[in-house]
Design an enzyme around this catalytic site. Structure first.
Site, short mmCIF file in Angstrom:
data_model
loop_
_atom_site.label_atom_id
_atom_site.label_comp_id
_atom_site.label_asym_id
_atom_site.label_seq_id
_atom_site.Cartn_x
_atom_site.Cartn_y
_atom_site.Cartn_z
N ASN A 148 41.33 16.91 -19.64
CA ASN A 148 39.85 16.82 -19.90
C ASN A 148 39.77 16.32 -21.37
O ASN A 148 40.14 16.80 -22.15
CB ASN A 148 39.30 18.14 -19.68
CG ASN A 148 37.84 18.32 -19.24
OD1 ASN A 148 37.35 17.68 -18.69
ND2 ASN A 148 37.20 19.23 -20.39
N GLU A 177 40.77 17.97 -24.80
CA GLU A 177 40.62 17.08 -25.95
C GLU A 177 41.83 16.77 -26.82
O GLU A 177 41.56 17.05 -27.96
CB GLU A 177 39.42 17.87 -26.69
CG GLU A 177 38.08 18.03 -25.72
CD GLU A 177 37.30 18.95 -26.89
OE1 GLU A 177 37.40 19.09 -27.93
OE2 GLU A 177 36.13 18.99 -26.27
N ASP A 237 26.02 16.72 -19.69
CA ASP A 237 24.70 17.09 -20.22
C ASP A 237 24.19 15.67 -20.79
O ASP A 237 24.90 15.02 -21.14
CB ASP A 237 24.39 18.36 -21.26
CG ASP A 237 25.39 18.25 -22.30
OD1 ASP A 237 25.93 17.20 -22.86
OD2 ASP A 237 25.78 19.30 -22.69
N GLU A 288 31.65 18.39 -17.72
CA GLU A 288 30.71 19.20 -18.70
C GLU A 288 29.30 18.50 -18.71
O GLU A 288 28.81 18.29 -20.14
CB GLU A 288 31.18 19.29 -20.06
CG GLU A 288 32.70 20.04 -19.84
CD GLU A 288 33.30 20.40 -20.99
OE1 GLU A 288 32.63 20.36 -22.13
OE2 GLU A 288 34.61 20.76 -21.09
N HIS A 310 29.61 14.35 -21.90
CA HIS A 310 28.17 14.93 -22.93
C HIS A 310 27.77 13.59 -23.59
O HIS A 310 28.12 13.21 -24.34
CB HIS A 310 28.81 15.65 -23.99
CG HIS A 310 29.49 17.01 -23.65
ND1 HIS A 310 28.77 18.14 -22.98
CD2 HIS A 310 30.72 17.69 -23.48
CE1 HIS A 310 29.38 18.91 -22.78
NE2 HIS A 310 30.47 18.90 -23.25
C1 XIL Z 1 31.36 24.88 -25.81
C2 XIL Z 1 30.43 26.00 -25.43
O1 XIL Z 1 29.48 25.38 -24.54
C3 XIL Z 1 29.78 26.66 -26.70
O2 XIL Z 1 28.93 28.00 -26.01
C4 XIL Z 1 30.98 27.13 -27.73
O3 XIL Z 1 30.33 27.79 -28.79
C5 XIL Z 1 31.60 25.97 -27.94
O4 XIL Z 1 32.01 25.17 -26.83
N1 XIL Z 1 33.80 20.53 -24.89
C6 XIL Z 1 34.43 21.68 -23.96
C7 XIL Z 1 33.74 23.07 -24.02
O5 XIL Z 1 35.53 21.48 -23.56
O6 XIL Z 1 34.58 23.99 -23.90
C8 XIL Z 1 32.81 23.23 -25.05
O7 XIL Z 1 31.88 24.30 -24.83
C9 XIL Z 1 31.78 21.86 -25.27
C10 XIL Z 1 32.77 20.71 -25.54
#
Ligand code: XIL
Length: 502
Positions: free
Chosen positions: A217, A157, A290, A288, A257
């Site tokens: 990422n 990020e 969802d 990641e 996401h």
């Molecule tokens: C999130 C986790 O899922 C949560 O449990 C935590 O509280 C916060 O982080 N981007 C990422 C992940 O790279 O590490 C994050 O994970 C979601 C967004």
């Protein structure tokens, strides 16, 4: 790709003994008379057949049997983040959760993605650390698990929200300096946390002879555009980073996401964006995933299962998209439980498959680039086609010129969707090396170029000229280089490109 996946892919490829080749009118049609392979019944098996991993984010208290049954890759959801394992001097602490996850993955024959080394969030004791301390941490973390980690998210990020295309300005990126004021951090005299962290990580991997691959990422980098067709500046910025630091970066993670945010929706150019990163030679992963179950406010509100299908298909259609990871097992145990974005309902080890699960499994079972069913099956002509009589008043058809012996030639491949396209142009040097090239392309009316990479461009519609940039002008005899561009409108009917060598 790990050797297990590579092996399975080879087996899948060679297991087509009954494929037949028909040569019809010069076109090669590949037809398989083999019965369709039995569909796999788990995500990991279906994915392995297609040559990719299918993973899940996990925590040590949720290592239920389903983890090893359905998934072939594991990302610690929180247990490898600096706030869990880093000391303020870059040492390691509290690694037991991470160790448990790595061990579990290993005994279930799963790949591990280390997540994550350099991140503005969940930084814990590293918050505000110098690059030297970050480098110490990078070395300690990579060396602790070595090649047991297949992929590490080295930088997470790095780019700002709201599609600005800029780097974040909070720590650690606050350490960045643009020495010559040219607006980027890519010059030798600049300070760039991304570059310096990757250089360190690469040194550690090489010194240890590790097989670990190093990834960058980010989120909202999934499509070429965001809602409304606006260019995805965040994706473009990530692309520039990977292109500039290609020697240190092995893989790119699209967090994926997906939700109703205009910058976080699923656009039809997802596959084209995956493809342009893959064309740089890096592996691309959906890291990641969802998908909010209510995307009804935008133009791809097709329903969650269909949206999952789209994302999986986009990855499958790009050979270097080598893995998909969902960010948790079930909706209720997700970081965004209110969006009900995952593949299972239930919890605590007892899970029920959703429609989205079945859609993903089905799509994976179709494999990569399935040949679309032919509507008119080819028929072998019983008599050879006769040559039509020659009308003496008609000029002879143009003959195809032989490939140039010197100079260069170019070919274009197109990835199109309604209203837009991405073109990848391959420049091939002739029998002699070339030190520069230009390619002229004439676009059909209504089509225009919005941006290009790996080339300078003049013009945007009609006849458009592309020429090499500093690093891809020299091409050895018979070798190739590629550039690409994105456009709006339709490019079908694009005339053959004209290549001129300098
Ligand atoms: C999130 C986790 O899922 C949560 O449990 C935590 O509280 C916060 O982080 N981007 C990422 C992940 O790279 O590490 C994050 O994970 C979601 C967004």
């Amino acid at each position: 790709m790990n050797s297990d996946l590579r092996h399975r892919r080879k087996v899948a490829r060679t297991a087509l003994p009954t494929a037949v080749l028909l040569l019809l009118g010069g076109a090669v049609v590949v037809q398989s008379s083999a019965p369709a392979a039995a569909a796999e019944t788990t995500l990991r098996a279906a994915a392995a057949n297609a040559g990719l991993f299918f993973g899940v984010a996990a925590s040590p208290n949720r290592l239920y049997p389903i983890v090893g049954q359905e998934f072939s890759q594991l990302t610690p959801e929180n247990d490898m983040k600096p706030d869990r394992i880093a000391t303020s001097s870059g040492g390691l602490q509290n690694t037991s959760g991470a160790d448990t996850l790595v061990n579990h993955a290993q005994s279930n024959n799963m790949l591990v993605r280390g997540h994550t080394l350099v991140w503005h969030s969940q930084a814990g004791a590293l918050q505000g650390a110098s690059q030297a301390t970050l480098n110490t941490f990078i070395g300690n973390a990579i060396n602790r698990w070595g090649s047991r980690i297949a992929y590490w998210d080295v930088v997470n990020e790095a780019l700002e929200d709201n599609n600005t295309g800029r780097r974040r300005n909070q720590w650690p990126h606050s350490m960045n300096r643009d020495a010559n004021g040219d607006g980027d951090f890519f010059d030798a005299g600049d300070t760039d946390v991304i570059r310096d962290s990757f250089i360190r990580a690469k040194q550690v991997v090489q010194a240890g002879g590790l097989t670990t691959k190093l990834c960058i990422n980010d989120y909202d980098v999934d499509g070429l555009t965001v809602q409304g067709g606006t260019p995805n500046r965040k994706a473009n910025a990530l692309y520039d980073i990977v292109r500039n630091y290609r020697q240190y970066i092995d893989c790119v993670g699209f967090q994926a996401h997906f939700n109703d945010n205009p910058n976080s929706i699923i656009t039809d150019d997802l596959q084209a964006n995956i493809q342009r990163f893959a064309d740089l030679g890096v592996e691309v992963h959906i890291t990641e995933l969802d998908i909010d179950d209510d995307l009804s406010n935008n133009d791809i509100g097709a329903g969650q299962a269909e949206n999952y299908r789209k994302v999986v298909r986009a990855c499958l259609n790009v050979e270097r998209c080598t893995g998909i990871t969902v960010w948790g097992i079930s909706d209720s145990e997700s970081w965004r439980s209110s969006e009900r974005g995952l593949l299972f309902t239930g919890g605590n080890g007892s899970y029920q498959k959703k429609a989205a699960y079945h859609a993903v499994l089905d799509e994976l079972n179709k494999g990569r680039n399935p040949t679309p069913p032919s509507t008119t099956p080819p028929v072998t002509p019983s008599v050879p086609p006769t040559t039509p009589p020659v009308d003496p008043t008609t000029p002879p058809p143009p003959t195809t010129p032989p490939p140039p012996t010197t100079g260069c030639s170019a070919t274009v491949s197109l990835n199109s969707w309604t209203g837009g396209f991405v073109a990848t142009v391959r420049v091939t040097a002739g029998a002699a090396p070339i030190s520069g090239w230009s390619v002229q392309l004439t676009l059909p009316s209504g089509a225009s170029v919005t941006n290009a990479w790996n080339a300078n461009r003049s013009g945007s519609s009609g006849t458009v000229q592309f020429s090499n940039v500093s690093y891809n002008g020299s091409v050895n005899a018979g070798q190739t280089t590629e550039f690409g561009f994105q456009g709006v409108g339709t490019a079908t009917g694009l005339a053959a490109p004209v290549c001129t060598a300098a």
